[in-house]
Design a protein around this motif. Structure first.
Motif, PDB file in Angstrom:
ATOM      1  N   ALA A  19      77.031 -32.201  24.084  1.00  0.00           N
ATOM      2  CA  ALA A  19      75.850 -33.045  24.815  1.00  0.00           C
ATOM      3  C   ALA A  19      75.657 -32.608  26.145  1.00  0.00           C
ATOM      4  O   ALA A  19      74.590 -32.399  26.530  1.00  0.00           O
ATOM      5  CB  ALA A  19      76.223 -34.561  24.698  1.00  0.00           C
ATOM      6  N   GLU A  20      76.604 -32.394  26.853  1.00  0.00           N
ATOM      7  CA  GLU A  20      76.473 -31.943  28.276  1.00  0.00           C
ATOM      8  C   GLU A  20      76.014 -30.440  28.195  1.00  0.00           C
ATOM      9  O   GLU A  20      74.938 -30.200  29.092  1.00  0.00           O
ATOM     10  CB  GLU A  20      78.030 -31.749  29.030  1.00  0.00           C
ATOM     11  N   LEU A 111      74.190 -42.516  23.844  1.00  0.00           N
ATOM     12  CA  LEU A 111      73.397 -41.431  23.735  1.00  0.00           C
ATOM     13  C   LEU A 111      72.542 -41.432  22.447  1.00  0.00           C
ATOM     14  O   LEU A 111      71.155 -41.488  22.640  1.00  0.00           O
ATOM     15  CB  LEU A 111      74.116 -40.066  23.712  1.00  0.00           C
ATOM     16  N   GLY A 112      72.914 -42.046  21.473  1.00  0.00           N
ATOM     17  CA  GLY A 112      72.148 -42.285  20.222  1.00  0.00           C
ATOM     18  C   GLY A 112      71.187 -43.345  20.358  1.00  0.00           C
ATOM     19  O   GLY A 112      70.134 -43.352  19.408  1.00  0.00           O
ATOM     20  N   ASP A 113      71.156 -44.266  21.482  1.00  0.00           N
ATOM     21  CA  ASP A 113      70.074 -44.974  21.675  1.00  0.00           C
ATOM     22  C   ASP A 113      68.729 -44.501  21.735  1.00  0.00           C
ATOM     23  O   ASP A 113      67.589 -45.209  21.516  1.00  0.00           O
ATOM     24  CB  ASP A 113      70.569 -46.058  22.636  1.00  0.00           C
ATOM     25  N   PHE A 114      68.576 -43.199  22.431  1.00  0.00           N
ATOM     26  CA  PHE A 114      67.381 -42.378  22.346  1.00  0.00           C
ATOM     27  C   PHE A 114      66.937 -41.613  21.381  1.00  0.00           C
ATOM     28  O   PHE A 114      65.870 -40.894  21.468  1.00  0.00           O
ATOM     29  CB  PHE A 114      67.851 -41.561  23.771  1.00  0.00           C
ATOM     30  N   ASP A 115      67.695 -41.586  20.155  1.00  0.00           N
ATOM     31  CA  ASP A 115      67.451 -40.698  19.074  1.00  0.00           C
ATOM     32  C   ASP A 115      66.263 -41.286  18.381  1.00  0.00           C
ATOM     33  O   ASP A 115      66.141 -42.388  18.052  1.00  0.00           O
ATOM     34  CB  ASP A 115      68.748 -40.666  18.272  1.00  0.00           C
ATOM     35  N   ILE A 121      74.969 -43.499  16.281  1.00  0.00           N
ATOM     36  CA  ILE A 121      76.355 -43.153  16.657  1.00  0.00           C
ATOM     37  C   ILE A 121      76.310 -41.507  16.238  1.00  0.00           C
ATOM     38  O   ILE A 121      75.827 -41.093  15.018  1.00  0.00           O
ATOM     39  CB  ILE A 121      77.136 -43.870  15.459  1.00  0.00           C
ATOM     40  N   ILE A 122      76.878 -40.863  17.207  1.00  0.00           N
ATOM     41  CA  ILE A 122      77.100 -39.476  16.946  1.00  0.00           C
ATOM     42  C   ILE A 122      78.626 -39.593  16.498  1.00  0.00           C
ATOM     43  O   ILE A 122      79.501 -39.577  17.141  1.00  0.00           O
ATOM     44  CB  ILE A 122      77.141 -38.808  18.471  1.00  0.00           C
ATOM     45  N   ARG A 123      78.779 -39.001  15.185  1.00  0.00           N
ATOM     46  CA  ARG A 123      79.968 -39.456  14.392  1.00  0.00           C
ATOM     47  C   ARG A 123      80.922 -38.108  14.871  1.00  0.00           C
ATOM     48  O   ARG A 123      80.547 -37.095  15.018  1.00  0.00           O
ATOM     49  CB  ARG A 123      79.620 -39.279  12.899  1.00  0.00           C
ATOM     50  N   ASP A 124      81.975 -38.315  15.056  1.00  0.00           N
ATOM     51  CA  ASP A 124      83.150 -37.323  15.582  1.00  0.00           C
ATOM     52  C   ASP A 124      83.201 -36.285  14.338  1.00  0.00           C
ATOM     53  O   ASP A 124      84.058 -36.773  13.355  1.00  0.00           O
ATOM     54  CB  ASP A 124      84.337 -38.045  15.891  1.00  0.00           C
ATOM     55  N   PRO A 125      82.902 -35.180  14.716  1.00  0.00           N
ATOM     56  CA  PRO A 125      83.468 -34.134  13.613  1.00  0.00           C
ATOM     57  C   PRO A 125      84.508 -33.381  13.695  1.00  0.00           C
ATOM     58  O   PRO A 125      84.917 -32.460  12.878  1.00  0.00           O
ATOM     59  CB  PRO A 125      82.259 -32.983  14.016  1.00  0.00           C
ATOM     60  N   TYR A 126      85.501 -33.872  14.494  1.00  0.00           N
ATOM     61  CA  TYR A 126      86.641 -33.005  14.854  1.00  0.00           C
ATOM     62  C   TYR A 126      87.554 -32.918  13.601  1.00  0.00           C
ATOM     63  O   TYR A 126      88.041 -31.848  13.393  1.00  0.00           O
ATOM     64  CB  TYR A 126      87.442 -34.124  15.817  1.00  0.00           C
ATOM     65  N   GLN A 139      72.140 -31.355  16.861  1.00  0.00           N
ATOM     66  CA  GLN A 139      71.043 -32.073  16.685  1.00  0.00           C
ATOM     67  C   GLN A 139      70.539 -33.337  17.173  1.00  0.00           C
ATOM     68  O   GLN A 139      69.513 -33.372  17.641  1.00  0.00           O
ATOM     69  CB  GLN A 139      70.691 -31.819  15.222  1.00  0.00           C
ATOM     70  N   GLN A 140      71.593 -34.228  16.785  1.00  0.00           N
ATOM     71  CA  GLN A 140      71.462 -35.615  17.728  1.00  0.00           C
ATOM     72  C   GLN A 140      71.226 -35.611  18.959  1.00  0.00           C
ATOM     73  O   GLN A 140      70.639 -36.193  19.480  1.00  0.00           O
ATOM     74  CB  GLN A 140      72.746 -36.414  17.108  1.00  0.00           C
ATOM     75  N   CYS A 141      72.542 -34.677  19.641  1.00  0.00           N
ATOM     76  CA  CYS A 141      72.461 -34.391  20.963  1.00  0.00           C
ATOM     77  C   CYS A 141      70.978 -33.842  21.525  1.00  0.00           C
ATOM     78  O   CYS A 141      70.607 -34.383  22.729  1.00  0.00           O
ATOM     79  CB  CYS A 141      73.642 -33.888  21.388  1.00  0.00           C
ATOM     80  N   MET A 142      70.584 -32.988  20.941  1.00  0.00           N
ATOM     81  CA  MET A 142      69.366 -32.443  21.350  1.00  0.00           C
ATOM     82  C   MET A 142      68.188 -33.404  21.391  1.00  0.00           C
ATOM     83  O   MET A 142      67.588 -33.519  22.249  1.00  0.00           O
ATOM     84  CB  MET A 142      68.844 -31.052  20.478  1.00  0.00           C
ATOM     85  N   ARG A 143      68.044 -34.156  20.375  1.00  0.00           N
ATOM     86  CA  ARG A 143      66.678 -35.256  20.099  1.00  0.00           C
ATOM     87  C   ARG A 143      66.975 -36.371  21.147  1.00  0.00           C
ATOM     88  O   ARG A 143      65.942 -36.467  21.716  1.00  0.00           O
ATOM     89  CB  ARG A 143      66.931 -35.869  18.726  1.00  0.00           C
ATOM     90  N   SER A 144      68.259 -36.685  21.278  1.00  0.00           N
ATOM     91  CA  SER A 144      68.258 -37.972  22.014  1.00  0.00           C
ATOM     92  C   SER A 144      68.164 -37.468  23.577  1.00  0.00           C
ATOM     93  O   SER A 144      67.690 -38.155  24.283  1.00  0.00           O
ATOM     94  CB  SER A 144      69.980 -38.482  22.012  1.00  0.00           C
ATOM     95  N   SER A 145      68.799 -36.230  23.917  1.00  0.00           N
ATOM     96  CA  SER A 145      68.607 -35.584  25.253  1.00  0.00           C
ATOM     97  C   SER A 145      67.249 -35.534  25.606  1.00  0.00           C
ATOM     98  O   SER A 145      66.656 -35.748  26.703  1.00  0.00           O
ATOM     99  CB  SER A 145      69.373 -34.246  25.459  1.00  0.00           C
TER     100      SER A 145
END
Length: 153
Positions: A19-20, A111-115, A121-126, A139-145
């Protein structure tokens, strides 16, 4: 006026560094880099000082998005230094709200409130085996940001 944004996830090696990096990339592309200070942090201390997960680094590289940060843990002063603190899921938000001092300067939000696609919810892919979850996170971070920046500027 310079605004400061902090992205937070559990360990600061998957979602929040993506996201950063995405947000910094977008403000650079839009010629707004002098208007924003962008950072990320972890709720927990497990990965402090480490680079992001190799899959996160690879996804950013695949999209020509630069990143060279190291994980750090959120500090109390962050709540009054930053204007916006974005968590990646409800647990992050709960942890942030419980760690925040009284009347923090920062607005704590998902952050996902702006998607625009409504994926809050940006699921943890760890714990994923492959990198598909990291691509989805990107993709979620890009759309939301992008949506957040369009709303704020």
């Amino acid at each position: 006026m310079v605004q400061k944004v902090l992205f937070v996830c559990l360990g600061n090696i998957c979602r929040s560094p993506i996201a950063e990096a995405v947000f910094q990339h977008l403000v650079n592309e839009k010629g707004l880099s002098n208007n924003w200070v962008v950072d990320s942090a972890a709720i927990g201390s497990w990965h402090v000082g480490k680079s992001p997960d190799s899959r996160a680094r690879q996804i950013l590289k695949n999209h020509n998005v630069a990143y060279n940060g190291k994980a750090r843990q959120i500090k109390t002063q962050d709540f009054n230094e930053f204007d916006y603190i974005f968590g990646m899921d409800e647990e992050n938000i709960s942890d942030l709200n419980s760690e925040a001092p009284e009347n923090p300067k920062a607005k704590i939000m998902l952050l996902g409130d702006f998607d625009p696609q409504g994926e809050r919810i940006i699921r943890d892919p760890y714990y994923d085996n492959g990198s598909e979850g990291f691509e989805k996170c990107y993709q979620q971070c890009m759309r939301s940001s992008e949506a957040f920046l369009n709303q704020i500027n």
